[in-house]
Design a protein around this motif. Structure first.
Motif, PDB file in Angstrom:
ATOM      1  N   UNK A  76       0.832  -1.213   0.000  1.00 24.16           N
ATOM      2  CA  UNK A  76       0.000   0.000   0.000  1.00 24.16           C
ATOM      3  C   UNK A  76       0.854   1.245   0.000  1.00 24.16           C
ATOM      4  N   UNK A  77       2.170   1.074  -0.209  1.00 23.88           N
ATOM      5  CA  UNK A  77       3.047   2.236  -0.169  1.00 23.88           C
ATOM      6  C   UNK A  77       3.120   2.840   1.218  1.00 23.88           C
ATOM      7  N   UNK A  78       3.146   4.174   1.286  1.00 22.17           N
ATOM      8  CA  UNK A  78       3.372   4.831   2.566  1.00 22.17           C
ATOM      9  C   UNK A  78       2.276   4.563   3.577  1.00 22.17           C
ATOM     10  N   UNK A  79       1.067   4.197   3.150  1.00 21.61           N
ATOM     11  CA  UNK A  79       0.016   3.942   4.145  1.00 21.61           C
ATOM     12  C   UNK A  79      -0.256   2.456   4.359  1.00 21.61           C
ATOM     13  N   UNK A  80       0.777   1.613   4.152  1.00 20.20           N
ATOM     14  CA  UNK A  80       0.604   0.177   4.358  1.00 20.20           C
ATOM     15  C   UNK A  80       0.132  -0.137   5.779  1.00 20.20           C
ATOM     16  N   UNK A  81       0.742   0.508   6.792  1.00 14.74           N
ATOM     17  CA  UNK A  81       0.453   0.175   8.184  1.00 14.74           C
ATOM     18  C   UNK A  81      -0.762   0.913   8.736  1.00 14.74           C
ATOM     19  N   UNK A  82      -1.338   1.795   7.958  1.00 18.10           N
ATOM     20  CA  UNK A  82      -2.425   2.622   8.492  1.00 18.10           C
ATOM     21  C   UNK A  82      -3.768   1.929   8.350  1.00 18.10           C
ATOM     22  N   UNK A  83      -4.634   2.182   9.336  1.00 15.95           N
ATOM     23  CA  UNK A  83      -5.971   1.610   9.280  1.00 15.95           C
ATOM     24  C   UNK A  83      -6.955   2.654   9.802  1.00 15.95           C
ATOM     25  N   UNK A  84      -8.226   2.323   9.709  1.00 11.89           N
ATOM     26  CA  UNK A  84      -9.284   3.170  10.257  1.00 11.89           C
ATOM     27  C   UNK A  84      -9.226   4.595   9.705  1.00 11.89           C
ATOM     28  N   UNK A  85      -9.546   5.584  10.524  1.00  9.73           N
ATOM     29  CA  UNK A  85      -9.697   6.952  10.027  1.00  9.73           C
ATOM     30  C   UNK A  85      -8.363   7.586   9.660  1.00  9.73           C
ATOM     31  N   UNK A  86      -7.227   7.062  10.203  1.00 10.05           N
ATOM     32  CA  UNK A  86      -5.935   7.621   9.807  1.00 10.05           C
ATOM     33  C   UNK A  86      -5.698   7.343   8.324  1.00 10.05           C
ATOM     34  N   UNK A  87      -6.022   6.117   7.894  1.00 11.91           N
ATOM     35  CA  UNK A  87      -5.956   5.803   6.464  1.00 11.91           C
ATOM     36  C   UNK A  87      -6.933   6.688   5.711  1.00 11.91           C
ATOM     37  N   UNK A  88      -8.130   6.877   6.316  1.00 10.59           N
ATOM     38  CA  UNK A  88      -9.149   7.721   5.701  1.00 10.59           C
ATOM     39  C   UNK A  88      -8.630   9.125   5.458  1.00 10.59           C
TER      40      UNK A  88
END
Lengths: 344, 167
Positions: free
Chosen positions: A229-241
């Motif tokens: 997912x590139x730079x947002x591989x580890x992000x989930x929930x609203x942070x990814x949002x």
């Protein structure tokens, strides 16, 4: 005092407008994709699927939030926050319409008409990369790091060509303020747009805008086929949002900047005749409407390109930026200077 | 109001630059330096120098610090980095530091603190004023520094070419 209240209202309206347009961009992106691929697209939530962005937002907030164990907690949260803030900051200097009179006072439909408006936009743009870099690094994940490195390389490379094409525009209009730039394009009954003076500059600026907003064909920082997912591989929930949302707000505001610089902002054909025959407030509303219509066209254009052109390879991206766009933009600047000198 | 703003910006810039020097983690040092740049840009805005403020942010915060961050991102963040330098390098560092101190003190010595710079000229920091000053009064130094930048750029390109050939 009244002026301050008006400006605060304008800021709130702009904030809500950016959020709404970004939310409906996610919806229309899926609809446009569906149209181009001969599908129907989202149509379950509400009439024609119009409540889809709301459903997506609720889903994002309700999802479990995962913080990687070895990540840097503070910077991990700071990343998406910076992305969102810098995305929203651009709208402050964009002129949304002509001046209107409220209570005997002339008021600009612009939050702040600073005399270095276009440089302010370049500055905010160059800060946008920090959100991605900090987030990608703080995740402590190799894929995220690679995505962040790609993002920073790409944005630094394309900023140069973008700056050079803006220099040519500044030379033709003779001002650094976005308000003056848009006002200067109302010649020929509202058709004296800069696109006719700077076709090459427009093309360079458009390509760079795609690269700066990390949109396909330049979405290498998050290319899912090679970097998860590139730079947002580890992000989930609203942070990814927030990361995804910031991209759509950037798309909206870069469409607004393209319109301001090259397509006459709120100017439209025969506007001087319309202005003479209509009420001032009505005329201002028409101008804002025309401006929004142009912006929506460019948002559609962003989506159109995304579902048409495949992704670049990284070396092709760098070659295009440094060996094609940068020399072309310098040539464009030289030609503009020569023509201005000849006409003097 | 202006005084409060000035003193808070000055305090932020001094505290963040001290934190930048003493922080163990290089990543945080870069971020503190960024905060310092922003407060200095705020001080420029207070002096009516909008152009300088924006260019300061674009060049230092937007370009140079991104390159710093770019290098630091590849360092391992779990192990603190200790830098050991030879005696000679440390001696040179102390000497250049003292030299910088000397230059700053002489600059402070010759400054006239009686006049308030914000009152002198309202248009002093505008892009057009700055351009006229640069291209009329300081034309030769300006051109010389541009040649200096160009030669540095050409030098870097040549160094990189050499590395490729050696492989």
């Amino acid at each position: 005092m009244e002026l301050i209240i008006f400006k605060i209202c304008l800021v709130l309206v702009l904030f809500l407008l950016s959020i709404t347009i970004a939310a409906y961009s996610t919806f229309s992106e899926r609809k446009v994709a569906a149209f181009m691929q001969d599908r129907i697209g989202p149509n379950r939530a509400g009439p024609f699927g119009l409540l889809q962005p709301l459903a997506d937002g609720i889903k994002m907030i309700m999802k479990e939030e995962i913080m990687p164990a070895d990540s840097n907690k503070l910077l991990f949260i700071l990343g998406p926050a910076i992305s969102m803030i810098t995305a929203l900051m651009t709208s402050a200097v964009i002129p949304w319409g002509p001046d209107i009179t409220i209570g005997g006072e002339k008021v600009q439909l612009q939050v702040a008409d600073i005399n270095v408006g276009i440089l302010y936009i370049m500055g905010v743009l160059s800060l946008g990369v920090y959100g991605i870099m900090i987030g990608g690094w703080a995740s402590n994940n190799k894929f995220a790091l690679l995505g962040a490195v790609r993002a920073s390389t790409q944005m630094i490379s394309y900023e140069l060509a973008m700056g050079m094409s803006i220099v040519a525009i500044i030379m033709t209009t003779g001002s650094l303020s976005l308000g003056n730039m848009v006002e200067g394009q109302n010649g020929w009954h509202g058709m004296g747009w800069n696109i006719f003076l700077q076709p090459l500059g427009f093309l360079i600026f458009l390509i760079c805008a795609f690269a700066e907003t990390n949109r396909t064909p330049f979405d290498l920082p998050e290319s899912e086929t090679e970097l998860v997912g590139g730079y947002h591989t580890e992000y989930s929930s609203m942070k990814l949002g927030f990361y995804l949302f910031a991209e759509y707000i950037n798309m909206f505001l870069s469409s607004a900047v393209i319109t301001c610089l090259y397509f006459g902002g709120y100017n439209f054909p025969f506007m001087d005749m319309v202005q003479a025959n209509t009420h001032e407030i009505l005329f201002a509303l028409m101008c804002v409407g025309v401006f929004l219509a142009k912006i929506i066209f460019f948002i559609f254009f962003f989506m159109w390109v995304r579902w048409t052109i495949p992704r670049f390879r990284f070396d092709q991206l760098m070659n295009l930026g440094w060996k094609v766009l940068l020399p072309l933009s310098i040539v464009n600047m030289l030609i503009t200077g020569a023509v201005i000198l000849y006409n003097q | 109001m202006t005084e409060v703003l000035f003193y808070s910006l000055a305090a932020i810039s001094i505290i963040s630059s001290i934190l930048m020097i003493f922080h163990k983690n290089a990543m945080y040092s870069v971020l503190y330096l960024l905060i310092c740049f922003f407060s200095v840009a705020g001080l420029f805005v207070m002096l009516n120098a909008q152009f300088l403020a924006v260019v300061h942010v674009i060049v230092y915060a937007g370009a140079i610090m991104v390159l710093f961050l770019y290098v630091i991102m590849f360092l391992n963040m779990s192990t603190p980095i200790t830098i050991r330098k030879s005696k000679l390098v440390m001696g040179i560092a102390v000497f250049t530091g003292l030299l910088l101190c000397f230059v700053l003190t002489t600059a402070l010595w010759s400054t006239d603190f009686g006049s308030n710079p914000a009152v002198v000229d309202q248009n002093i920091g505008l892009a057009s004023t700055l351009g006229k000053v640069l291209f009329k009064e300081f034309l030769i130094p300006f051109e010389v520094s541009s040649v200096l930048f160009l030669s540095a750029m050409v030098g870097i390109v040549i160094f990189n070419k050499k590395d490729v050939k050696d492989e």
